[in-house]
Structure formats: C-alpha cells, structure tokens
Design an enzyme around this catalytic site. Structure first.
Site, PDB file in Angstrom:
ATOM      1  N   LYS A  81      29.037   6.085  20.055  1.00 37.61           N
ATOM      2  CA  LYS A  81      29.294   5.132  21.242  1.00 37.61           C
ATOM      3  C   LYS A  81      30.741   4.634  21.537  1.00 37.61           C
ATOM      4  O   LYS A  81      31.447   4.267  20.531  1.00 37.61           O
ATOM      5  CB  LYS A  81      28.207   3.808  21.092  1.00 37.61           C
ATOM      6  CG  LYS A  81      28.071   3.348  22.394  1.00 37.61           C
ATOM      7  CD  LYS A  81      26.557   4.041  22.978  1.00 37.61           C
ATOM      8  CE  LYS A  81      26.253   3.509  24.174  1.00 37.61           C
ATOM      9  NZ  LYS A  81      25.071   4.348  24.993  1.00 37.61           N
ATOM     10  N   SER A 186      18.935   2.646  37.683  1.00 43.96           N
ATOM     11  CA  SER A 186      18.597   4.214  37.383  1.00 43.96           C
ATOM     12  C   SER A 186      17.164   4.287  36.693  1.00 43.96           C
ATOM     13  O   SER A 186      16.636   5.118  37.229  1.00 43.96           O
ATOM     14  CB  SER A 186      19.784   4.503  36.835  1.00 43.96           C
ATOM     15  OG  SER A 186      19.761   6.009  36.580  1.00 43.96           O
ATOM     16  N   VAL A 187      17.347   3.746  35.711  1.00 38.68           N
ATOM     17  CA  VAL A 187      16.069   3.991  34.640  1.00 38.68           C
ATOM     18  C   VAL A 187      14.867   3.419  35.086  1.00 38.68           C
ATOM     19  O   VAL A 187      13.669   3.890  35.604  1.00 38.68           O
ATOM     20  CB  VAL A 187      16.339   3.556  33.256  1.00 38.68           C
ATOM     21  CG1 VAL A 187      15.063   3.668  32.443  1.00 38.68           C
ATOM     22  CG2 VAL A 187      17.535   4.502  32.819  1.00 38.68           C
ATOM     23  N   GLY A 188      14.871   2.020  35.302  1.00 40.30           N
ATOM     24  CA  GLY A 188      13.637   1.214  35.790  1.00 40.30           C
ATOM     25  C   GLY A 188      13.262   1.538  37.447  1.00 40.30           C
ATOM     26  O   GLY A 188      11.867   1.768  37.428  1.00 40.30           O
TER      27      GLY A 188
HETATM   28  P1  NAD Z   1      21.527   0.295  35.705  1.00 39.68           P
HETATM   29  O1  NAD Z   1      22.813  -0.466  35.722  1.00 39.68           O
HETATM   30  O2  NAD Z   1      21.409   1.597  36.791  1.00 39.68           O
HETATM   31  O3  NAD Z   1      20.385  -0.651  36.011  1.00 39.68           O
HETATM   32  C1  NAD Z   1      20.347  -1.980  35.270  1.00 39.68           C
HETATM   33  C2  NAD Z   1      19.507  -2.848  36.113  1.00 39.68           C
HETATM   34  O4  NAD Z   1      18.971  -3.896  35.707  1.00 39.68           O
HETATM   35  C3  NAD Z   1      20.251  -3.111  37.506  1.00 39.68           C
HETATM   36  O5  NAD Z   1      19.494  -3.050  38.601  1.00 39.68           O
HETATM   37  C4  NAD Z   1      20.708  -4.849  37.262  1.00 39.68           C
HETATM   38  O6  NAD Z   1      20.778  -5.304  38.501  1.00 39.68           O
HETATM   39  C5  NAD Z   1      19.443  -5.064  36.401  1.00 39.68           C
HETATM   40  N1  NAD Z   1      19.543  -6.271  35.695  1.00 39.68           N
HETATM   41  C6  NAD Z   1      20.402  -6.712  34.836  1.00 39.68           C
HETATM   42  N2  NAD Z   1      20.177  -8.034  34.316  1.00 39.68           N
HETATM   43  C7  NAD Z   1      18.942  -8.035  34.602  1.00 39.68           C
HETATM   44  C8  NAD Z   1      18.025  -9.309  34.450  1.00 39.68           C
HETATM   45  N3  NAD Z   1      18.226 -10.216  33.381  1.00 39.68           N
HETATM   46  N4  NAD Z   1      16.600  -9.114  35.054  1.00 39.68           N
HETATM   47  C9  NAD Z   1      16.392  -8.230  35.809  1.00 39.68           C
HETATM   48  N5  NAD Z   1      17.312  -7.144  36.077  1.00 39.68           N
HETATM   49  C10 NAD Z   1      18.570  -7.155  35.676  1.00 39.68           C
HETATM   50  O7  NAD Z   1      21.393   0.870  34.308  1.00 39.68           O
HETATM   51  P2  NAD Z   1      20.276   1.818  33.841  1.00 39.68           P
HETATM   52  O8  NAD Z   1      21.080   3.074  33.886  1.00 39.68           O
HETATM   53  O9  NAD Z   1      19.207   1.849  34.591  1.00 39.68           O
HETATM   54  O10 NAD Z   1      20.227   1.368  32.192  1.00 39.68           O
HETATM   55  C11 NAD Z   1      19.006   0.244  32.206  1.00 39.68           C
HETATM   56  C12 NAD Z   1      18.862   0.029  30.615  1.00 39.68           C
HETATM   57  O11 NAD Z   1      18.805   1.232  30.030  1.00 39.68           O
HETATM   58  C13 NAD Z   1      20.126  -0.241  29.944  1.00 39.68           C
HETATM   59  O12 NAD Z   1      19.959  -1.176  28.730  1.00 39.68           O
HETATM   60  C14 NAD Z   1      20.558   1.198  29.235  1.00 39.68           C
HETATM   61  O13 NAD Z   1      21.582   1.159  28.092  1.00 39.68           O
HETATM   62  C15 NAD Z   1      19.613   1.894  28.762  1.00 39.68           C
HETATM   63  N6  NAD Z   1      19.517   3.242  29.227  1.00 39.68           N
HETATM   64  C16 NAD Z   1      20.096   3.896  29.907  1.00 39.68           C
HETATM   65  C17 NAD Z   1      19.838   5.341  29.877  1.00 39.68           C
HETATM   66  C18 NAD Z   1      20.334   6.055  30.966  1.00 39.68           C
HETATM   67  O14 NAD Z   1      20.040   7.255  30.890  1.00 39.68           O
HETATM   68  N7  NAD Z   1      20.823   5.539  32.096  1.00 39.68           N
HETATM   69  C19 NAD Z   1      19.544   5.856  28.556  1.00 39.68           C
HETATM   70  C20 NAD Z   1      19.185   5.195  27.534  1.00 39.68           C
HETATM   71  C21 NAD Z   1      18.869   3.755  27.871  1.00 39.68           C
END
Ligand code: NAD
Length: 354
Positions: A81, A186-188
């Site tokens: 990482k 992106s994920v949620g």
């Molecule tokens: P992203 O930046 O697209 O989305 C994260 C979201 O969380 C944002 O909309 C942000 O506003 C929100 N957020 C931040 N703090 C918050 C809080 N306290 N309460 C509510 N919402 C909050 O990121 P992503 O790519 O969706 O990744 C989300 C998580 O999943 C991260 O922890 C990342 O490490 C993990 N992850 C992502 C991937 C991937 O393929 N993108 C893969 C494995 C793990």
C-alpha cells in the site's frame, strides 16, 4: 522512543520506504507487507494526516490488510500500500503524481499500485506515464475487465450482505431487509443501488448530507444524520466510509445483528471482533467482503502483463466466490467459538506462510 519496527502494526513488513522529492514536494510512504504470493498489490491513498506517525500507522495496517485480502481472494499477489501525505489544503499536482510514479517504478515490480481514497482513475493514468506497475486504468468496451475498482467492490459487498442475511437471519433474499449504510461514495452508493434493486429497505448516511438525502429519495429510502447512523435499528449495518469505527463506543451503539461493509480496517483494534461476537453480532471480515475491487485490479494487471484480453466474466466469477469464503469463516467461527475476524486472520496468515 521505540523504533517503529517494534510496533505491533509493523508486523514484519518486508519493506517500508519513505519517499521525498524536493522538486515536486512529494512525501509518500510505500509499504510492502508480504510478497510471498506475488508482487505487493494495493492502492495509493492521498490524505492529510495530522501527524506523520498517523500516516505510518495507516500505511502499515492497510498494507498488511492487502496481504490478507489478496491471499483470501485467491490472487497470486502479495500485500502493499502507499500513502501520499497531503497538505492541510490538499493540492495534487501532476509533478507529485509523476514523482510518485518514479518511486513505484524504482521498486521494479515488487509493488503494483492502483486507486484508493483521494486518488482517481485520471490520477492513475498520470502515474502510468512513469511506470507500468499500475492498474485500475480506464478500459474500453463493456466486456473489458478493469478500470475503477469501486463498482466491483460494491458487487462483492452486495453478495456478502446476502450471504450474511442467509447465515444469520435464514432469509434467501434481501427483500424488505433493512440495511443502514454509512458512506454512500463509490462503494456505499453502489451497494445501495444493488440492494434497492432487490427490494431492501435502506437508511443512508454521509457527511455529504445533500448527496445522501438525494440518493435516499431516489431509492425510496430514509436519511440518517452521520452521528445517528450507527445506532439505527436495522438488520444490517454496512460501513462504507472510513476505518476504525468499530470501537468500544461504536459497538455499544449498534442495533443490528449483522455488520457487513466495505470500509478497510473497521475494527479499531483486534479485541473488537470478539466484542461484536459477544453481542451476538455477525461480522463479515472487511478484507474478505471488500475484495471485489482488488480482484478486478489484479486481473487487469495480470492480463496486461501476459498480453491477453481480460474477460469481465472471469472477474465476476471470482467476486461471486466471496460469499463462500465468508460462509467458511462463519462456520469455523460458530464451531470454534473464535471470532470471525480472528478466524480470517489465521486463514490468511497460513496462506502467506506466517
Ligand atoms: P469514496 O471517497 O468514494 O466514498 C466515501 C464516502 O464516505 C464519501 O461519500 C464521504 O463523504 C463519506 N464519509 C466520510 N466520512 C464519513 C462519516 N463519518 N460518515 C458518513 N459518511 C462519511 O470512497 P470509496 O471508494 O467508496 O471507499 C469507501 C471505503 O471503502 C474506504 O474505507 C475504502 O478504503 C474502502 N474500500 C474501497 C474500495 C474501492 O474499490 N473503492 C475497495 C476496498 C475498500
């Protein structure tokens, strides 16, 4: 002062490299936890850390997580990482990305990078101008695997939530199952859409409240304020924002029989997995359920290396194996009384020869 390699998070990393490039202003840390199964693969995070020690801790925990994640996903990749240390008012310049690409290239393939929080597909294209050890690049054509890993991660979590609902609640479908989602990026956001399609009942939350309210209204769900989402009474709490939210206080607030989501490093520390088990909450180990993105990234990289086209169906097939791995972990946990996170750690450690 204790040397950081005696800290528990160091966990026998093979390499931790501090990169500083005065000309561009790049400060980054690249960590390789294990290359036992192949080159260390894991994304690059662009983030402002209040203290340098926070960055070191983050990269070490994330890198070890990638070793475990790649091993449990059956990929021929090790764990690594990188974090790029951003200023308080982050500015990501082309020069910083180029210098970072040079640093990755200097490792000659021991580390393969991709997107993580704060890094876009376009940023990876910039990095790829300086090194070939990069993945998550744009793809053309609907059947081509690769590109932004977010939707693939969401797909794996969706499958994992369905498996958890089957295991804990004995239901074959998520129709009318209430899922509270923290973070709709992106994920949620992808998880929310997939679940809504199956008729799940959703409560959505994000610090970007307008975005969460808009998606909740689009998907016929409810909105919850960021400080309320962990206490929502529901069937599944799905954390998809940042890590370490499952601490003493967070776990005490939960009102859900299942925790299954994509955020990395959800447990603030190791004992919190047992705390969830003690409360009767089924936990899907984060690095197992969120492997969809790295499966896509790794397949894209390996196909490119071999010069073969990468079939998206192969990626989908591998992602569809995530529920089976979770079920194996939960069954072992049920029969041994060991919490699911500890069962997963043991399985992963065995695979990487530790
Ligand atoms: P992203 O930046 O697209 O989305 C994260 C979201 O969380 C944002 O909309 C942000 O506003 C929100 N957020 C931040 N703090 C918050 C809080 N306290 N309460 C509510 N919402 C909050 O990121 P992503 O790519 O969706 O990744 C989300 C998580 O999943 C991260 O922890 C990342 O490490 C993990 N992850 C992502 C991937 C991937 O393929 N993108 C893969 C494995 C793990």
């Amino acid at each position: 002062m204790t040397a950081f390699w005696t800290e528990p998070d160091f966990d026998d990393h093979e390499l931790v490299q501090l990169v500083h490039d005065r000309a561009s202003g790049l400060t980054a840390i690249i960590a390789l936890h294990s290359t036992h199964l192949g080159p260390g693969a894991g994304g690059t995070r662009f983030w402002h850390y209040p203290e340098p020690k926070d960055a070191i801790r983050d990269v070490l925990r994330l890198s070890r997580g990638m070793s475990y994640k790649n091993a449990m996903a059956g990929l021929p990749m090790g764990g690594g990482k990188a974090v790029i240390l951003a200023d308080k008012d982050p500015s990501k310049t082309p020069e910083i990305l180029s210098a970072f690409g040079d640093a990755v290239d200097a490792l000659d393939g021991r580390y393969v990078t991709a997107e993580d929080v704060g890094i876009s597909e376009a940023d990876m294209v910039a990095v790829s101008q300086r090194t070939r050890f990069v993945s998550g690049l744009p793809v053309s054509g609907e059947d081509a695997a690769g590109g932004d890993p977010g939707p693939f991660t969401a797909m794996g979590i969706y499958h994992g939530i369905k498996a958890a609902v089957q295991h804990k609640l004995g239901k074959d479908s998520v129709e009318n199952v209430h899922v509270a989602i923290q973070g709709i990026g992106s994920v949620g956001g992808g998880v929310a859409r997939l679940l809504a399609h199956d008729g799940a009942k959703l409560t959505l939350s994000d610090i970007n409240e307008d975005r969460a309210k808009a998606l909740a209204s689009e998907l016929d769900g409810e909105f919850a304020a960021p400080d309320a989402i962990m206490g929502v009474q529901c069937d599944v709490f799905s954390p998809n924002a940042l890590g370490a939210i499952l601490d003493d206080e967070g776990i005490a607030r939960l009102d859900a029989p299942i925790v299954a989501g994509g955020a990395n490093n959800q447990l603030a520390r190791q004992g919190h997995g047992q705390m969830l088990a003690d409360r009767g909450i089924l936990y899907a180990p984060d690095y197992v359920i969120n492997a969809g993105g790295i499966i896509s990234v790794a397949m894209e990289y390996l196909c490119k290396k071999d010069g073969t086209p990468c079939d998206i169906n192969e990626v989908r097939k591998r992602i569809a194996q995530i529920p089976g791995r979770l079920e194996e972990i939960w069954q072992e946990s049920d029969s041994s009384g060991v919490s699911s996170d500890a069962v997963a750690d043991r399985m992963a450690q065995k695979l990487i020869g530790r």
